[in-house]
Motif scaffolding. Structure first.
Motif, PDB file in Angstrom:
ATOM      1  N   CYS A 563       0.823  -1.210   0.000  1.00 48.27           N
ATOM      2  CA  CYS A 563       0.000   0.000   0.000  1.00 48.27           C
ATOM      3  C   CYS A 563       0.862   1.268   0.000  1.00 48.27           C
ATOM      4  O   CYS A 563       0.537   2.250  -0.678  1.00 48.27           O
ATOM      5  N   GLU A 564       1.937   1.245   0.761  1.00 49.23           N
ATOM      6  CA  GLU A 564       2.819   2.416   0.833  1.00 49.23           C
ATOM      7  C   GLU A 564       3.479   2.710  -0.506  1.00 49.23           C
ATOM      8  O   GLU A 564       3.881   3.852  -0.769  1.00 49.23           O
ATOM      9  N   ALA A 565       3.546   1.700  -1.361  1.00 46.62           N
ATOM     10  CA  ALA A 565       4.084   1.898  -2.706  1.00 46.62           C
ATOM     11  C   ALA A 565       3.021   2.423  -3.669  1.00 46.62           C
ATOM     12  O   ALA A 565       3.279   2.534  -4.879  1.00 46.62           O
ATOM     13  N   GLY A 566       1.835   2.739  -3.135  1.00 42.81           N
ATOM     14  CA  GLY A 566       0.759   3.265  -3.975  1.00 42.81           C
ATOM     15  C   GLY A 566      -0.024   2.196  -4.707  1.00 42.81           C
ATOM     16  O   GLY A 566      -0.827   2.507  -5.592  1.00 42.81           O
ATOM     17  N   ARG A 567       0.148   0.955  -4.323  1.00 44.49           N
ATOM     18  CA  ARG A 567      -0.538  -0.164  -4.976  1.00 44.49           C
ATOM     19  C   ARG A 567      -1.768  -0.504  -4.132  1.00 44.49           C
ATOM     20  O   ARG A 567      -1.683  -1.282  -3.178  1.00 44.49           O
ATOM     21  N   LEU A 568      -2.907   0.066  -4.473  1.00 44.19           N
ATOM     22  CA  LEU A 568      -4.113  -0.081  -3.664  1.00 44.19           C
ATOM     23  C   LEU A 568      -5.127  -1.035  -4.278  1.00 44.19           C
ATOM     24  O   LEU A 568      -6.257  -1.129  -3.813  1.00 44.19           O
ATOM     25  N   GLY A 569      -4.732  -1.745  -5.339  1.00 45.33           N
ATOM     26  CA  GLY A 569      -5.640  -2.705  -5.960  1.00 45.33           C
ATOM     27  C   GLY A 569      -6.088  -2.254  -7.330  1.00 45.33           C
ATOM     28  O   GLY A 569      -5.432  -1.431  -7.989  1.00 45.33           O
ATOM     29  N   GLN A 570      -7.231  -2.770  -7.763  1.00 43.08           N
ATOM     30  CA  GLN A 570      -7.703  -2.479  -9.114  1.00 43.08           C
ATOM     31  C   GLN A 570      -7.955  -0.993  -9.327  1.00 43.08           C
ATOM     32  O   GLN A 570      -7.807  -0.491 -10.446  1.00 43.08           O
ATOM     33  N   LYS A 571      -8.305  -0.263  -8.266  1.00 45.33           N
ATOM     34  CA  LYS A 571      -8.594   1.170  -8.398  1.00 45.33           C
ATOM     35  C   LYS A 571      -7.367   1.955  -8.850  1.00 45.33           C
ATOM     36  O   LYS A 571      -7.513   3.040  -9.425  1.00 45.33           O
ATOM     37  N   THR A 572      -6.165   1.427  -8.574  1.00 38.38           N
ATOM     38  CA  THR A 572      -4.925   2.098  -9.013  1.00 38.38           C
ATOM     39  C   THR A 572      -4.219   1.283 -10.089  1.00 38.38           C
ATOM     40  O   THR A 572      -3.066   1.568 -10.429  1.00 38.38           O
ATOM     41  N   SER A 573      -4.892   0.262 -10.612  1.00 38.50           N
ATOM     42  CA  SER A 573      -4.365  -0.626 -11.652  1.00 38.50           C
ATOM     43  C   SER A 573      -3.173  -1.451 -11.182  1.00 38.50           C
ATOM     44  O   SER A 573      -2.484  -2.081 -11.991  1.00 38.50           O
ATOM     45  N   LYS A 574      -2.939  -1.453  -9.887  1.00 35.85           N
ATOM     46  CA  LYS A 574      -1.873  -2.296  -9.360  1.00 35.85           C
ATOM     47  C   LYS A 574      -2.080  -2.485  -7.855  1.00 35.85           C
ATOM     48  O   LYS A 574      -2.476  -1.562  -7.139  1.00 35.85           O
ATOM     49  N   GLY A 575      -1.868  -3.714  -7.436  1.00 35.61           N
ATOM     50  CA  GLY A 575      -1.945  -4.069  -6.025  1.00 35.61           C
ATOM     51  C   GLY A 575      -1.008  -5.234  -5.835  1.00 35.61           C
ATOM     52  O   GLY A 575       0.200  -5.119  -6.089  1.00 35.61           O
ATOM     53  N   TYR A 576      -1.543  -6.381  -5.420  1.00 37.81           N
ATOM     54  CA  TYR A 576      -0.723  -7.588  -5.421  1.00 37.81           C
ATOM     55  C   TYR A 576      -0.442  -8.039  -6.849  1.00 37.81           C
ATOM     56  O   TYR A 576       0.494  -8.798  -7.101  1.00 37.81           O
ATOM     57  N   TYR A 577      -1.269  -7.586  -7.781  1.00 43.01           N
ATOM     58  CA  TYR A 577      -1.108  -7.843  -9.204  1.00 43.01           C
ATOM     59  C   TYR A 577      -1.112  -6.508  -9.934  1.00 43.01           C
ATOM     60  O   TYR A 577      -1.404  -5.458  -9.354  1.00 43.01           O
ATOM     61  N   ARG A 578      -0.833  -6.552 -11.228  1.00 38.50           N
ATOM     62  CA  ARG A 578      -1.055  -5.367 -12.057  1.00 38.50           C
ATOM     63  C   ARG A 578      -2.226  -5.647 -12.989  1.00 38.50           C
ATOM     64  O   ARG A 578      -2.566  -6.803 -13.247  1.00 38.50           O
ATOM     65  N   TYR A 579      -2.837  -4.586 -13.497  1.00 48.28           N
ATOM     66  CA  TYR A 579      -4.040  -4.711 -14.318  1.00 48.28           C
ATOM     67  C   TYR A 579      -3.916  -3.820 -15.542  1.00 48.28           C
ATOM     68  O   TYR A 579      -3.539  -2.653 -15.437  1.00 48.28           O
ATOM     69  N   GLU A 580      -4.231  -4.385 -16.685  1.00 49.37           N
ATOM     70  CA  GLU A 580      -4.245  -3.605 -17.921  1.00 49.37           C
ATOM     71  C   GLU A 580      -5.448  -2.671 -17.913  1.00 49.37           C
ATOM     72  O   GLU A 580      -6.470  -2.968 -17.279  1.00 49.37           O
ATOM     73  N   PRO A 581      -5.358  -1.533 -18.603  1.00 47.63           N
ATOM     74  CA  PRO A 581      -6.487  -0.595 -18.646  1.00 47.63           C
ATOM     75  C   PRO A 581      -7.766  -1.281 -19.115  1.00 47.63           C
ATOM     76  O   PRO A 581      -7.774  -1.990 -20.120  1.00 47.63           O
ATOM     77  N   GLY A 582      -8.828  -1.094 -18.356  1.00 46.06           N
ATOM     78  CA  GLY A 582     -10.128  -1.660 -18.704  1.00 46.06           C
ATOM     79  C   GLY A 582     -10.272  -3.135 -18.419  1.00 46.06           C
ATOM     80  O   GLY A 582     -11.307  -3.733 -18.739  1.00 46.06           O
ATOM     81  N   SER A 583      -9.277  -3.750 -17.778  1.00 43.12           N
ATOM     82  CA  SER A 583      -9.330  -5.186 -17.512  1.00 43.12           C
ATOM     83  C   SER A 583      -9.272  -5.442 -16.012  1.00 43.12           C
ATOM     84  O   SER A 583      -8.624  -4.717 -15.265  1.00 43.12           O
ATOM     85  N   ARG A 584      -9.967  -6.484 -15.599  1.00 42.90           N
ATOM     86  CA  ARG A 584      -9.919  -6.921 -14.198  1.00 42.90           C
ATOM     87  C   ARG A 584      -9.081  -8.184 -14.036  1.00 42.90           C
ATOM     88  O   ARG A 584      -9.039  -8.764 -12.938  1.00 42.90           O
ATOM     89  N   ALA A 585      -8.445  -8.630 -15.092  1.00 41.73           N
ATOM     90  CA  ALA A 585      -7.648  -9.859 -15.033  1.00 41.73           C
ATOM     91  C   ALA A 585      -6.337  -9.588 -14.307  1.00 41.73           C
ATOM     92  O   ALA A 585      -5.543  -8.730 -14.723  1.00 41.73           O
ATOM     93  N   PRO A 586      -6.056 -10.294 -13.195  1.00 43.77           N
ATOM     94  CA  PRO A 586      -4.809 -10.072 -12.456  1.00 43.77           C
ATOM     95  C   PRO A 586      -3.600 -10.630 -13.203  1.00 43.77           C
ATOM     96  O   PRO A 586      -3.637 -11.754 -13.710  1.00 43.77           O
ATOM     97  N   ILE A 587      -2.545  -9.833 -13.273  1.00 43.72           N
ATOM     98  CA  ILE A 587      -1.315 -10.238 -13.943  1.00 43.72           C
ATOM     99  C   ILE A 587      -0.181 -10.207 -12.912  1.00 43.72           C
ATOM    100  O   ILE A 587       0.074  -9.163 -12.307  1.00 43.72           O
ATOM    101  N   PRO A 588       0.496 -11.359 -12.671  1.00 43.84           N
ATOM    102  CA  PRO A 588       1.623 -11.348 -11.727  1.00 43.84           C
ATOM    103  C   PRO A 588       2.643 -10.280 -12.108  1.00 43.84           C
ATOM    104  O   PRO A 588       2.953 -10.091 -13.278  1.00 43.84           O
ATOM    105  N   ASP A 589       3.153  -9.578 -11.096  1.00 42.99           N
ATOM    106  CA  ASP A 589       4.009  -8.416 -11.321  1.00 42.99           C
ATOM    107  C   ASP A 589       5.356  -8.632 -10.630  1.00 42.99           C
ATOM    108  O   ASP A 589       5.396  -8.787  -9.400  1.00 42.99           O
ATOM    109  N   PRO A 590       6.466  -8.635 -11.387  1.00 42.86           N
ATOM    110  CA  PRO A 590       7.788  -8.792 -10.771  1.00 42.86           C
ATOM    111  C   PRO A 590       8.071  -7.743  -9.690  1.00 42.86           C
ATOM    112  O   PRO A 590       8.839  -8.000  -8.763  1.00 42.86           O
TER     113      PRO A 590
END
Length: 713
Positions: A563-590
């Motif tokens: 969270c401190e890295a600004g990754r708040l989930g789908q609302k910020t397009s990145k959380g534990y995963y990243r998300y492509e614009p307009g997509s809810r499909a979680p993508i593992p993020d290095p």
């Protein structure tokens, strides 16, 4: 309805208390009267069997009608006979007697005809129904398939493509759709029995040939010629049933209509049914069926206590939760006063409700005029003083104790005497909230789950001073709006969120041990959850839990770093995963793996490879342990109540029966041994088995053996 007093032309002859036979216009009218739902008990089966024989033997009878008294046609098997030795005649014998009748047999359907009720009608030569009747084969929802010829006869009545859809989904259809597909022959006006007798007279007058579905392959021709028609329908029907045995067994059984002689297929269907009955998945689904019905029974309520009447509900807060709760009441025709602090917030909330109903209507989920009708039940107001005419007031504002107390102080000042005052809090101490009012006996929790207009669960939280009639009011009203109420006691997070917090802690610990979010999520989705915990966190918004932890002075090192890295989930397009614009499909993020590694190095932790079995045990077994602790503290009355909460509020897979049922399947001794191992190897004393879990395991007992006598609270 016909008066079932005479047995054909011989006068009076009692065949069964639940089944009578009357002679009406040369029709032998078999009337089943076994309230509340005319279930196919042994007595009913015997009565039908003997009545068909008597009617065939009586020369005054030219046709036979099978109808039901009361509010419904046969709604299925008698659930009280589940697990008991079978009593003759079997349903297959009854259906064969009907099918073999030399005189036309017409089923007269009203209310709901389900399961064995439909299978019985499929043995009749003709079927008629009133226009609002519902027909279906819901056995798959108990982990079973229709075991009395339903897979074979239904598919011949409606075609295998539609038949596999009906049987695999288990969803009933209305009479108009049944008529379109050939499941019934006519929609009748007035009482179903009268309509069926009129239809029977036409059959006799016109000398219509008797239609035996077992001999009618006309609707199988297309799929036999092109098997892909059926395989495509079967694939579509089973697509959402990952890991479940019964839907696949149902589809396979329907496929036998295309290549297996009828009698051989009936034998195979029965064998498949018995195999599923013995299967753990069906045991789990049957447990869930009974647990849900048991959960609505509120313990320790004195005899004679009645719920308070509720004609109008006031809901404070028109946000996501308040609006969803308001929709739930309006969906059931209950007027709502929706209250906000300002016109802008109120207008926004009302607009969202209108949008949701319009979207449902556009999909065909409700009639086109329903959004207008339901919006007319919502009276938007600004100011808490507008709660005065409500019989139930539900607060759905921010999850902060100070705000809750302020709102309840105002509610207390304006609500009418005797109104039930409910908070939708997910975690907070309701005793503390009740204490700011002059009427703590009227205060309780009604914890709805988001989205409230869709999710079935409602945790009804009994505080220390909650009156019994207030508690019954909340539970009965939850049922009225088609929710599943479960009464729980007061503690932080009640039952569901308290156990969820334990799972969240273990998820955090697994990341520190060496797992990655996608590995943990994959294990739990294979187990049967529709989403893993980390993908679910991204969907809900990681800032919610982060803010709650900050309020309580708790730190989760990895979750907070995300969270401190600004990754708040789908609302910020990145959380534990990243998300492509307009997509809810979680993508593992290095980058997430780097954050986890960096945090662990800073904490001096060494990560290792983690196996899937360890992930499953560490995510599930501590939850079971917490469930045992909840039972010890009498926060929940029954293990089954905990299962119902997780099944309907948290997406626990139905074929796993709930966490406490699953524990019994695994074996409590095994769970105790693994918890003790993890407590030692991870140096986590909190994982040690509770006293209750250890005792039950030591006795070789199960959670199912518990019969907690005291009420939560």
């Amino acid at each position: 309805m016909l008066a079932p007093v005479e047995i054909c032309s011989d006068g009076r002859l009692e065949l069964s208390d639940a089944v009578k036979l009357a002679l009406v216009d040369h029709c032998g009218a078999i009337i089943i009267d076994a309230p509340p739902v005319n279930a196919l008990s042994a007595a009913v089966r015997r009565g039908i069997f003997e009545s068909v024989r008597a009617a065939n033997a009586d020369t005054a009878v030219r046709a036979i009608v099978i109808a039901c008294a009361g509010r419904t046609f046969i709604a299925g098997a008698d659930i009280t006979e589940f697990g008991k030795p079978p009593q003759p005649p079997a349903l297959n014998e009854v259906i064969t007697a009907i099918e073999s009748s030399s005189k036309p047999v017409i089923a007269a359907i009203h209310g709901t005809a389900l399961g064995g009720g439909i299978e019985l009608t499929l043995g009749c030569h003709f079927r008629v129904a009133v226009k609002d009747a519902k027909l279906g084969l819901p056995e798959v929802k108990l982990g079973l398939l229709p075991g009395a010829g339903g897979t074979q006869r239904l598919s011949r009545a409606v075609g295998p493509e539609f038949g596999v859809k009906m049987i695999v989904t288990g969803e009933p259809i209305g009479a108009p759709e049944a008529l379109d597909h050939g499941l019934i022959d006519e929609i009748v006006e007035g009482p179903a029995a009268d309509g069926a007798i009129a239809f029977a007279k036409k059959v006799v007058a016109e000398q219509r040939p008797l239609r035996l579905l077992r001999n009618d392959d006309s609707k199988l021709v297309a799929a036999k010629a092109d098997r892909s028609l059926f395989t495509a329908a079967a694939a579509a029907a089973t697509r959402k049933n990952r890991g479940m045995n019964a839907p696949l067994a149902c589809a396979e059984a329907v496929s036998w209509t295309l290549d297996t002689p009828f009698d051989e297929a009936l034998k195979k269907e029965r064998e498949a049914f018995l195999k599923l009955v013995a299967d753990d998945q069906s045991k789990a689904q049957r447990h869930a069926f009974f647990a849900e019905r048991e959960a609505v029974k509120v313990r320790d309520v004195p005899d004679g206590v009645k719920p308070r009447p509720v004609g109008r509900v006031a809901i404070i807060g028109a946000g996501t939760m308040g609006g969803g709760i308001a929709m739930s009441f309006a969906n059931s025709g209950i007027p709502v006063t929706l209250i906000e602090t300002g016109e802008e917030q109120l207008t926004r909330g009302l607009g969202m409700m209108q949008k949701n109903w319009d979207a449902t209507a556009a999909r065909g989920g409700i009639p086109a005029d329903e959004p207008t009708k339901r919006m007319a039940l919502i009276d938007g107001k600004v100011g808490i003083e507008n709660v005065g005419d409500a019989d139930l007031v539900i607060e759905a504002v921010f999850e902060t104790m100070a705000i809750k107390k302020e709102v309840f102080t105002a509610i207390d000042a304006h609500a009418r005497p005797g109104a039930v005052l409910a908070t939708n809090t997910s975690y907070l101490d309701i005793n503390e909230i009740a204490a700011v009012t002059s009427r703590p006996q009227d205060v309780l929790g009604m914890h709805f789950f988001s989205p409230a207009n869709i999710m079935k669960l409602c945790e009804v939280v009994r505080a220390k001073q909650t009156a019994s009639d207030a508690l019954l009011t909340a539970t009965m009203l939850a049922k009225r709006i088609r929710k599943t109420p479960v009464v729980v006691g007061v503690c932080h997070g009640f039952v569901g969120n308290r156990m969820l917090a334990v799972r969240g802690l273990q998820g955090e610990a697994l990341l520190k041990s060496g797992a990655l979010p996608e590995q943990v999520d994959a294990v739990l989705t294979r187990f049967g959850f529709s989403m893993g915990p980390f993908a679910m966190g991204d969907l809900a918004g990681l800032d919610i839990g982060w803010r709650s932890r900050q309020d309580r002075g708790i730190r989760w090192d990895i979750a907070d770093a995300i969270c401190e890295a600004g990754r708040l989930g789908q609302k910020t397009s990145k959380g534990y995963y990243r998300y492509e614009p307009g997509s809810r499909a979680p993508i593992p993020d290095p980058e997430v793996e780097q954050l986890i590694d960096g945090t662990c190095k800073r904490l001096g932790l060494t990560r290792r490879a983690i196996g899937d079995q360890e992930i499953l045990e560490r995510m599930i077994y501590p939850m079971i342990n917490e469930g045992a602790r909840i039972l010890e503290e009498k926060i929940a009355a029954r293990p089954g109540d905990i299962d119902v909460i997780w099944l309907h509020g948290y997406g626990w897979p139905i074929h796993r029966g709930g966490p406490m049922f699953y524990a019994d399947l695994v074996g409590l001794k095994t769970i105790v041994e693994r918890l003790e191992f993890y407590a030692r190897s991870l140096n986590e004393p909190a994982l040690r088995p509770t006293a209750l879990l250890a005792r039950l395991a030591g006795e070789g007992a199960s959670f199912a053996s518990l019969n907690t006598a005291t009420n939560p609270g």
